[in-house]
Design an enzyme around this catalytic site. Structure first.
Site, PDB file in Angstrom:
ATOM      1  N   HIS A 108      34.674  21.929  44.392  1.00 50.05           N
ATOM      2  CA  HIS A 108      33.233  21.671  44.558  1.00 50.05           C
ATOM      3  C   HIS A 108      32.485  22.786  43.825  1.00 50.05           C
ATOM      4  O   HIS A 108      32.996  23.901  43.700  1.00 50.05           O
ATOM      5  CB  HIS A 108      32.948  21.721  46.063  1.00 50.05           C
ATOM      6  CG  HIS A 108      31.560  21.370  46.480  1.00 50.05           C
ATOM      7  ND1 HIS A 108      30.521  22.265  46.407  1.00 50.05           N
ATOM      8  CD2 HIS A 108      31.044  20.230  47.000  1.00 50.05           C
ATOM      9  CE1 HIS A 108      29.427  21.692  46.869  1.00 50.05           C
ATOM     10  NE2 HIS A 108      29.712  20.458  47.234  1.00 50.05           N
TER      11      HIS A 108
ATOM     12  N   ASP B 144      39.072  26.641  50.639  1.00 45.09           N
ATOM     13  CA  ASP B 144      37.873  25.850  50.920  1.00 45.09           C
ATOM     14  C   ASP B 144      38.329  24.680  51.781  1.00 45.09           C
ATOM     15  O   ASP B 144      38.895  23.700  51.276  1.00 45.09           O
ATOM     16  CB  ASP B 144      37.244  25.381  49.614  1.00 45.09           C
ATOM     17  CG  ASP B 144      36.047  24.460  49.862  1.00 45.09           C
ATOM     18  OD1 ASP B 144      35.853  24.051  51.021  1.00 45.09           O
ATOM     19  OD2 ASP B 144      35.327  24.160  48.896  1.00 45.09           O
TER      20      ASP B 144
ATOM     21  N   GLN C 152      36.710  19.994  53.635  1.00 48.22           N
ATOM     22  CA  GLN C 152      37.136  18.597  53.834  1.00 48.22           C
ATOM     23  C   GLN C 152      38.420  18.478  54.641  1.00 48.22           C
ATOM     24  O   GLN C 152      38.859  17.361  54.922  1.00 48.22           O
ATOM     25  CB  GLN C 152      37.333  17.906  52.475  1.00 48.22           C
ATOM     26  CG  GLN C 152      36.080  17.810  51.619  1.00 48.22           C
ATOM     27  CD  GLN C 152      35.021  16.877  52.196  1.00 48.22           C
ATOM     28  OE1 GLN C 152      35.263  16.115  53.132  1.00 48.22           O
ATOM     29  NE2 GLN C 152      33.825  16.957  51.649  1.00 48.22           N
TER      30      GLN C 152
ATOM     31  N   LYS D 281      30.134  18.716  58.811  1.00 44.36           N
ATOM     32  CA  LYS D 281      31.093  17.687  58.399  1.00 44.36           C
ATOM     33  C   LYS D 281      32.095  17.387  59.507  1.00 44.36           C
ATOM     34  O   LYS D 281      33.025  16.608  59.314  1.00 44.36           O
ATOM     35  CB  LYS D 281      31.848  18.144  57.146  1.00 44.36           C
ATOM     36  CG  LYS D 281      30.971  18.268  55.902  1.00 44.36           C
ATOM     37  CD  LYS D 281      31.834  18.580  54.692  1.00 44.36           C
ATOM     38  CE  LYS D 281      31.064  19.195  53.544  1.00 44.36           C
ATOM     39  NZ  LYS D 281      30.226  18.275  52.804  1.00 44.36           N
TER      40      LYS D 281
ATOM     41  N   CYS E 121      28.984  16.850  43.408  1.00 47.19           N
ATOM     42  CA  CYS E 121      29.002  18.318  43.265  1.00 47.19           C
ATOM     43  C   CYS E 121      30.331  18.791  42.690  1.00 47.19           C
ATOM     44  O   CYS E 121      30.821  19.864  43.043  1.00 47.19           O
ATOM     45  CB  CYS E 121      28.701  19.029  44.582  1.00 47.19           C
ATOM     46  SG  CYS E 121      27.115  18.602  45.241  1.00 47.19           S
TER      47      CYS E 121
HETATM   48  N1  7TS Z   1      33.541  22.458  49.446  1.00 50.19           N
HETATM   49  C1  7TS Z   1      33.875  21.159  49.544  1.00 50.19           C
HETATM   50  C2  7TS Z   1      35.294  20.762  49.288  1.00 50.19           C
HETATM   51  C3  7TS Z   1      32.900  20.225  49.900  1.00 50.19           C
HETATM   52  O1  7TS Z   1      33.240  18.943  49.991  1.00 50.19           O
HETATM   53  C4  7TS Z   1      31.576  20.656  50.143  1.00 50.19           C
HETATM   54  C5  7TS Z   1      30.474  19.692  50.454  1.00 50.19           C
HETATM   55  C6  7TS Z   1      31.298  22.030  50.055  1.00 50.19           C
HETATM   56  C7  7TS Z   1      32.302  22.901  49.689  1.00 50.19           C
HETATM   57  C8  7TS Z   1      29.960  22.577  50.355  1.00 50.19           C
HETATM   58  O2  7TS Z   1      29.659  22.408  51.703  1.00 50.19           O
HETATM   59  P1  7TS Z   1      28.216  22.821  52.244  1.00 50.19           P
HETATM   60  O3  7TS Z   1      28.246  22.475  53.693  1.00 50.19           O
HETATM   61  O4  7TS Z   1      28.041  24.255  51.966  1.00 50.19           O
HETATM   62  O5  7TS Z   1      27.244  21.971  51.460  1.00 50.19           O
HETATM   63  N2  7TS Z   1      30.688  18.409  49.945  1.00 50.19           N
HETATM   64  C9  7TS Z   1      29.755  17.430  49.838  1.00 50.19           C
HETATM   65  C10 7TS Z   1      30.078  16.175  49.365  1.00 50.19           C
HETATM   66  O6  7TS Z   1      31.192  15.833  48.984  1.00 50.19           O
HETATM   67  N3  7TS Z   1      28.978  15.418  49.382  1.00 50.19           N
HETATM   68  O7  7TS Z   1      27.961  16.155  49.855  1.00 50.19           O
HETATM   69  C11 7TS Z   1      28.433  17.405  50.160  1.00 50.19           C
END
Ligand code: 7TS
Length: 410
Positions: free
Chosen positions: A124, A201, A204, A227, A367
């Site tokens: 990401h 990371d 997910q 999430k 992203c």
């Molecule tokens: N890393 C991964 C693997 C992610 O899927 C996401 C968010 C992030 C980092 C960042 O997370 P945040 O909570 O800091 O935003 N992924 C997504 C997505 O797939 N669609 O919207 C956000």
């Protein structure tokens, strides 16, 4: 799966009774954010109605109760990921902030000129850009582990990519585009053998499977509460105690100091060294409620449910003539995130048409622009599952794609 009663689970999510464009909501955008059960929503309102006060400050009852609840939530999270000590759990705003924190503190201190940082091609943006910036600042090299044609991490040349100048490997546990699950424990072994650290990371993975930081031998692990049934605005950085202890602070202010003089300051113990200012108390407590909810279901049951759904969805989607799935076709090698491209319908058109039928998917680059562009497209459609999704949600998606196709071929 005795306690995995899908009807009871669905009844806990008020939003699932909403109509969207006159249709029952089919929510398939869980990789972006999950929906919230009433237990989590109640934790928020209970806190504000009954307990609200600042933490770590007062001697009065409300402040003591707030502090206890806030710290209890930290303990629940620590147990959830099998962290040896609750002080190893730092509250942040989200995965992005957790990743930036490690880059700006541990890596800022430990990465020097000529060193290298290893990430994968399926990160990401939040796990690419901080490393690009740091590499440029330090004159260090940013290296990528590739993916093979099935969307699995190519580890054939891992021995040459992770070498004696590797200070950190930062890799996603599960890709938010391909669904691929990466061999984190193996990467951890490789980088530990050369004296580096691994950052995972887990945005997910933690919501969907049992994640054990000790089993992975993760040095750092990041995820977001939103999430995994929790509120927005709160995330977690797990770090091994000794590493966190040696790291400089990320932000300065109240609560993170031990002593301040007009000339200087010293830092508080973990985890407070990394929690400057009034923290996100209510959302931390509600994250504890989300962890309770998932723990009650059992993460192995959550995973099994999603694996069954993913296998069913893969079979249905792969049977469509004009649709290509990105990432591994074998459902055992992936999580419940399925990105796909239609031969003739643009993902945004598909997403808009599905929304007319009450079906929420994500469209775009997710992203992960470099990864999506490597498939010679600028956007993909993505369906992603969670505990409340059913096979009939998958059927609705597939019917929706067929109907949209019919509409566009008219
Ligand atoms: N890393 C991964 C693997 C992610 O899927 C996401 C968010 C992030 C980092 C960042 O997370 P945040 O909570 O800091 O935003 N992924 C997504 C997505 O797939 N669609 O919207 C956000």
């Amino acid at each position: 799966m005795s306690n995995f009663d899908i009807d009871a689970i669905r009844a806990d999510f008020p939003i699932l009774s909403r109509k969207i464009n006159g249709q029952n909501l089919v929510y398939l955008d869980n990789a972006a954010t999950s929906q919230k059960p009433k237990q989590v929503i109640a934790a928020l309102t209970d806190y504000y109605e009954q307990t609200n006060a600042n933490v770590h400050r007062g001697v009065h009852t409300l402040s003591i109760e707030s502090t206890d609840d806030y710290e209890l939530a930290r303990t629940k999270v620590a147990k959830f990921i099998n962290a040896p000590r609750p002080e190893e759990v730092i509250w942040t705003r989200n995965t992005s902030e957790s990743l930036n924190l490690v880059s700006a503190t541990w890596a800022e201190k430990n990465v020097g000129e000529g060193d290298n940082i290893v990430i994968t091609v399926m990160e990401h943006h939040s796990n690419i850009v901080p490393w690009q910036q740091l590499a440029a600042k330090k004159n260090a090299e940013l290296r990528y582990l590739a993916a093979d044609e099935d969307g699995l991490l190519d580890v054939s040349n891992v021995d040459s990519i992770i070498d004696s100048r590797t200070k950190i490997v930062a890799a996603t546990h599960m890709s938010n585009v391909l669904g691929t699950i990466n061999p984190i424990a193996m990467l951890a072994n490789q980088v530990h053998a050369v004296g580096g650290v691994i950052l995972v990371d887990a945005a997910q993975s933690v919501p969907h499977m049992a994640v054990d930081v000790q089993e992975l031998d993760a040095d750092f692990l990041c995820f977001s509460a939103h999430k995994m049934l929790g509120p927005t605005g709160i995330g977690v950085l797990y770090g091994k105690y000794d590493l966190l202890d040696e790291m400089p602070p990320y932000m300065f202010g109240g609560d993170m100091i031990l002593e301040v003089t007009y000339e200087d300051a010293s830092w508080n113990d973990l985890p407070y060294k990394f929690e400057a200012g009034t923290p996100n108390i209510a959302d931390a407590i509600a994250t504890g409620a989300a962890v309770d909810y998932l723990s009650e279901l059992g993460m192995d049951n959550v995973w099994q449910h999603e694996q069954e759904l993913t296998a069913y969805a893969m079979e249905q989607i792969l049977s469509l003539d004009n649709v290509k799935v990105l990432g591994p076709k074998n459902p055992c090698l992936r999580g419940g995130v399925i990105s796909f491209i239609h031969d003739t319908i643009h993902p945004h058109d598909l997403g808009t048409a599905l929304d007319q039928q009450g079906i929420a998917i994500r469209t775009g680059h997710h992203c992960a622009m470099p990864l999506v562009r490597s498939f010679d497209v600028v956007a993909a459609a993505r369906a992603s599952f969670y505990i409340y999704n059913t096979k009939s949600d998958v059927d609705a998606l597939v019917n929706g794609i067929n109907e949209t196709e019919g509409y566009f071929s008219r």
